[in-house]
Every structure is written in C-alpha cells, then in structure tokens.
Scaffold this active site. Structure first.
Site, PDB file in Angstrom:
ATOM      1  N   CYS A   1      -2.292   0.222   9.971  1.00 49.79           N
ATOM      2  CA  CYS A   1      -3.237  -0.796   9.498  1.00 49.79           C
ATOM      3  C   CYS A   1      -4.193  -1.285  10.575  1.00 49.79           C
ATOM      4  O   CYS A   1      -5.281  -1.754  10.271  1.00 49.79           O
ATOM      5  CB  CYS A   1      -2.481  -2.017   8.973  1.00 49.79           C
ATOM      6  SG  CYS A   1      -1.314  -1.683   7.661  1.00 49.79           S
TER       7      CYS A   1
ATOM      8  N   HIS B   1       0.838  -1.206   0.000  1.00 48.01           N
ATOM      9  CA  HIS B   1       0.000   0.000   0.000  1.00 48.01           C
ATOM     10  C   HIS B   1       0.868   1.248   0.000  1.00 48.01           C
ATOM     11  O   HIS B   1       2.062   1.192   0.335  1.00 48.01           O
ATOM     12  CB  HIS B   1      -0.899   0.035   1.249  1.00 48.01           C
ATOM     13  CG  HIS B   1      -1.986  -0.988   1.265  1.00 48.01           C
ATOM     14  ND1 HIS B   1      -2.200  -1.822   2.345  1.00 48.01           N
ATOM     15  CD2 HIS B   1      -2.931  -1.305   0.351  1.00 48.01           C
ATOM     16  CE1 HIS B   1      -3.239  -2.610   2.095  1.00 48.01           C
ATOM     17  NE2 HIS B   1      -3.691  -2.319   0.900  1.00 48.01           N
TER      18      HIS B   1
END
Length: 418
Positions: free
Chosen positions: A412, A327
């Site tokens: 996250c 990401h």
C-alpha cells in the site's frame, strides 16, 4: 530477516529521446560521407582490377576520385538535409545529379591541373567521362544513396545508449491526521503518529537500499489515507491507470498523484471514471494476467473500464470476489515466479488462482517484488519470511505495525513504476 542490498541488474532504457539538432547534423553529414567514401573506393578498386592490378593506378586516379568524393559529400549533405533519403526515387535522383556534377567538376579540375587549356576537345572529354572514366563512380553514388545513406541516417538518429533503467517508487508522506484513516474490517486502535513517521522513513530507506528511486507525491496533511498511495494509480508498463477510489473521502488524493505520474517521461495516462470505482490495492498483476478484486472499494463498472483499457495491450483481466478484507492484496499477492501467496481464511476463492501457496500469518500475505530474487515484507510475519527464504528468495523485512492498524500493508505504501 534483512540482507545486504544488491545492485539492480542493468536493462535497456525504455525511452528513446528525440534526436537533437546536433545529432541530426551528424546523421546528415555521416550519411553523405558514407556514400562519398564508398563511391571513391569502388571506383579506384574497379580501375585497379580493370588495369591489370597495376599499383600506378592509385597515383593516377586517387586524387581525381578523392576530389569527386569530396564534392559528392557536400552536395549529398545538402540533399539529405532536405529529405532526399525519405523515398528511394528522391535518393536515386539526388545520387544521379550529385554524382554527375561531382564527376564533371573533378574531371575539369583534373584536366586543368594537367595543363590542358579549355577547348572544345576538353569539353567533349569531360562530358564523355560520364560514360567512361566516371561511370562506375556515378553508378556507385546512386546505389549507395538509395541503399546505404538511409540506413546510416536512421542508425544515428535512432541510436540510444544502453543504460540502467530508472526503478521508480512513488511514495507519499503520512498525513497529520493519519489516525482518522478509513477502516472497514478492523476495530480502530490508537496510532502512534511519531512511530508511523519513523516506520515510513525506514520503509522508504529499504526501497532506496534495494536500488529504487523514491519520488514523493506532494504531501496532503489533511487526507488521512493519502500515505496509501498504491490505491491512487496502477502501472502496466508505460501505461498508468489513475484510479477512482471507492471511498469518497479518498477522491481528493488523485489530483497530486496524477500530476506526479504525468511528470514521468514516456508514460501514457488513462483514468477510471465515475460511476466506476477502482483502487490500486485491488489490482494484482501476474505476467499478462490482472486479477481485480470486486470489493467494497472496486465495483463492476470500474472492473469493466479497466478491462477495456488493458485488453488492447494484451492483458487478461480476471475479477475476484473480495468480502473478508479491504482489498484483494490484503488477502493475496504474487511471488516473482507467479505463485500466489495468501491467507486461506481471507481468500474467498483460492481456486481462481492456478498456483496458491498458503502463508502461516495474516501479515505475510503481502510482498513487494524488489527484484526477481528479492522480496520486501512485514516484520510481523517471521514464519512466512522463513518459508519464503526456504524457497530461494532473499527477504527484506520492515516494521509497518502502525499502518497495519489501518488495514495497510507493504504494497500500500508505494507504487512501483515499471
């Protein structure tokens, strides 16, 4: 390094609750009372000035105007309850009718109390008082009902006490099959589930110690990646955008996350729809600029939909290529002052960021802004923590090593609701 937690600074509440029936009743009564008291004081003061400032005027007329004010209070409370303040002409008519009725009744009572029998002369006196004795009172009632009553009414109905905001962080307990989570850029290594659970507990405890209220999304024991809750939703103030995971195995995570988000008062929910894909780990907010990673998990259609959702809210969406990590926030995050920090070896185009600060360790790319002065980051990046401390930030570190084996980082494991 860890430091003692500091209490979060107070800020105005974001949400104003709908007025209760009790508050509505108070607003109606208070708005009528403000008109009645104002009219009584203005009328008495006018006669006081007009009669050579004689103190005797108070004893002669105070009782009369006090009675008239009491009657006006009752009449206008009824009128305001049915909406007399919604438009100026309604307020004007209500003030005129209430003022005249109150003046007539009060003058009749005053004359009767003086021992005068009711007669034609008394009747003419009472009617004539509307343009003599009671004229100032009536005009003041009309003006106050038009200009003062609506402000009192709105002020009470709209009042919201200042209170500390809820600083909410959504979290989700690790799944029982955590070691089966998706991997893209790392080789699979054994995950110690018991240690991962302990690290998750410590992560949540660090958030709580810093003044964040953790709200758990319903557990999903069979969804290996569900602990990485950031990928399921992104908040932009009171707007929550439900993501559309690029990994098909992660799409069942969305339902419970959306259910939890919809339970938060005042939140507007929008969705990224297939064929668009977008995961929260690819979204980096820096003021009104939103950087979105064009990665293996977020596609062009997902970015287009996000841009369409955010542009009306004043955000600018900047797409950033991501090819060397899972990401965007596996490569860069932002400090509270807007500086982008990251690992140059993982960033495709550092030049896209106006201010880029390299970090000495790959695990140091991810920071969570706990407050304008404090950061949360991985304990696996002590050199980065020292560097950020030298920039004036208070750095709180946590061990998340088991999650780092699964391409996870501190961002996250939670979704900060702002």
């Amino acid at each position: 390094m860890t430091s003692p937690a500091a209490a979060p600074p107070p800020a105005p509440a974001r949400f104003t609750p709908a007025p209760t029936s009790g508050r509505r009743a108070l607003a109606v009564v208070a708005s009528a009372a403000s008109v009645a008291v104002t009219a009584m004081l203005v009328a008495v003061f006018a006669f006081f000035i007009g009669n050579g400032q004689s103190p005797q005027i108070f004893s002669q007329l105070f009782g009369h105007f006090a009675l008239a004010a009491l009657i006006v209070w009752v009449l206008l409370a009824v009128a305001n309850a049915v909406g007399a303040t919604r438009a100026w002409f309604l307020a004007l008519v209500s003030g005129f009718v209430s003022g005249c009725l109150a003046a007539l009744l009060a003058t009749t009572v005053t004359a009767s109390a003086a021992g005068s029998p009711f007669s034609g002369a008394i009747f003419l006196f009472v009617i004539g008082s509307l343009v003599s004795l009671n004229l100032v009172f009536i005009l003041t009632v009309m003006a106050a009902e038009v200009f003062l009553a609506p402000r009192v009414l709105r002020g009470i109905l709209g009042y919201a006490p200042q209170r500390p905001p809820r600083r909410i962080a959504l979290v989700r307990i690790p799944a029982s099959n955590l070691d089966e989570a998706e991997l893209t850029h790392l080789e699979r290594t054994p995950v110690d589930k018991a240690r991962a659970d302990e690290q998750w507990d410590n992560y949540c405890a660090a958030l709580v110690a810093e003044g964040w209220e953790t709200v758990e999304v319903d557990a999903a024991p069979e969804l290996a990646d569900s602990v990485f809750v950031e990928d399921a939703v992104v908040f932009f103030g009171d707007l929550a955008v439900i993501a559309s995971p690029g990994a098909e195995s992660r799409r069942p995570e969305i339902e419970a996350v959306e259910r939890t988000v919809r339970s938060i008062p005042g939140v507007t929910v929008r969705r990224i729809e297939l064929p668009g894909t977008l995961e929260g780990g690819d979204v980096l907010k820096v003021g009104s600029t939103v950087y979105v990673g064009a990665s293996s998990r977020t596609n062009a259609e997902g970015i287009r939909q996000l841009r369409s959702l955010l542009t009306p809210h004043g955000y600018s969406v900047v797409a950033v290529p991501v090819t060397k990590a899972l990401h965007l926030k596996s490569t860069v995050t932002a400090l509270p002052d807007g500086t982008i920090i990251g690992d140059p070896a993982l960033v495709d185009m550092p030049s896209v960021f106006p201010t880029f600060l390299p970090v000495p360790e790959p695990e140091g790319v991810a920071v969570v802004e706990l407050s304008p002065e404090s950061l949360l980051m991985s304990s696996a990046a002590p050199e980065t923590a020292s560097m950020l401390s030298s920039l004036g930030y208070r750095v709180v570190t946590v061990d998340i090593g088991e999650f780092e084996k699964l391409e996870g980082c501190v961002t996250c494991l939670s979704v900060r609701v702002r």
